[in-house]
Design an enzyme around this catalytic site. Sequence first.
Site, PDB file in Angstrom:
ATOM      1  N   ARG A   1       0.824  -1.222   0.000  1.00 11.23           N
ATOM      2  CA  ARG A   1       0.000   0.000   0.000  1.00 11.23           C
ATOM      3  C   ARG A   1       0.854   1.268   0.000  1.00 11.23           C
ATOM      4  O   ARG A   1       0.571   2.184  -0.772  1.00 11.23           O
ATOM      5  CB  ARG A   1      -1.001  -0.001   1.155  1.00 11.23           C
ATOM      6  CG  ARG A   1      -2.169  -0.951   0.886  1.00 11.23           C
ATOM      7  CD  ARG A   1      -3.206  -0.935   1.981  1.00 11.23           C
ATOM      8  NE  ARG A   1      -2.576  -1.284   3.249  1.00 11.23           N
ATOM      9  CZ  ARG A   1      -2.807  -0.699   4.414  1.00 11.23           C
ATOM     10  NH1 ARG A   1      -3.676   0.278   4.517  1.00 11.23           N
ATOM     11  NH2 ARG A   1      -2.185  -1.096   5.492  1.00 11.23           N
TER      12      ARG A   1
ATOM     13  N   ASN B   1      -6.966  -2.362   1.896  1.00  9.37           N
ATOM     14  CA  ASN B   1      -7.013  -3.822   1.952  1.00  9.37           C
ATOM     15  C   ASN B   1      -8.464  -4.276   1.902  1.00  9.37           C
ATOM     16  O   ASN B   1      -9.354  -3.567   2.353  1.00  9.37           O
ATOM     17  CB  ASN B   1      -6.401  -4.343   3.253  1.00  9.37           C
ATOM     18  CG  ASN B   1      -4.906  -4.160   3.314  1.00  9.37           C
ATOM     19  OD1 ASN B   1      -4.232  -4.097   2.298  1.00  9.37           O
ATOM     20  ND2 ASN B   1      -4.369  -4.088   4.511  1.00  9.37           N
TER      21      ASN B   1
END
Length: 98
Positions: free
Chosen positions: A31, A49
Amino acid sequence: MSDSASGKAGAADRQRLLINVNGVVQGVGFRPFVYRLATATQLVGFVSNNSTGVVIEIEGPSDVLAKFRRDLIEQLPPLARIDDCQVQEILPAGDTGF
């Protein structure tokens, strides 16, 4: 996906992609990697997520999005692995940041 014939990124050339990434993409710096790629090229959207991997919504000029997609695959963090990447074009949301 279409590329701008003039090479200029105008409002008509703006796209938004929904990208679902599955593989080894959680707990490996994926990320933050997506964030760095997006902000380096002034794309907007978000990354998060989900239960199967990572969801990216990203918006900007189509040529910059094409570069983002290439870099996403070619410059992965060392421990990350993409097993599946589904891309869908969606309507631009007009976000102002990532």
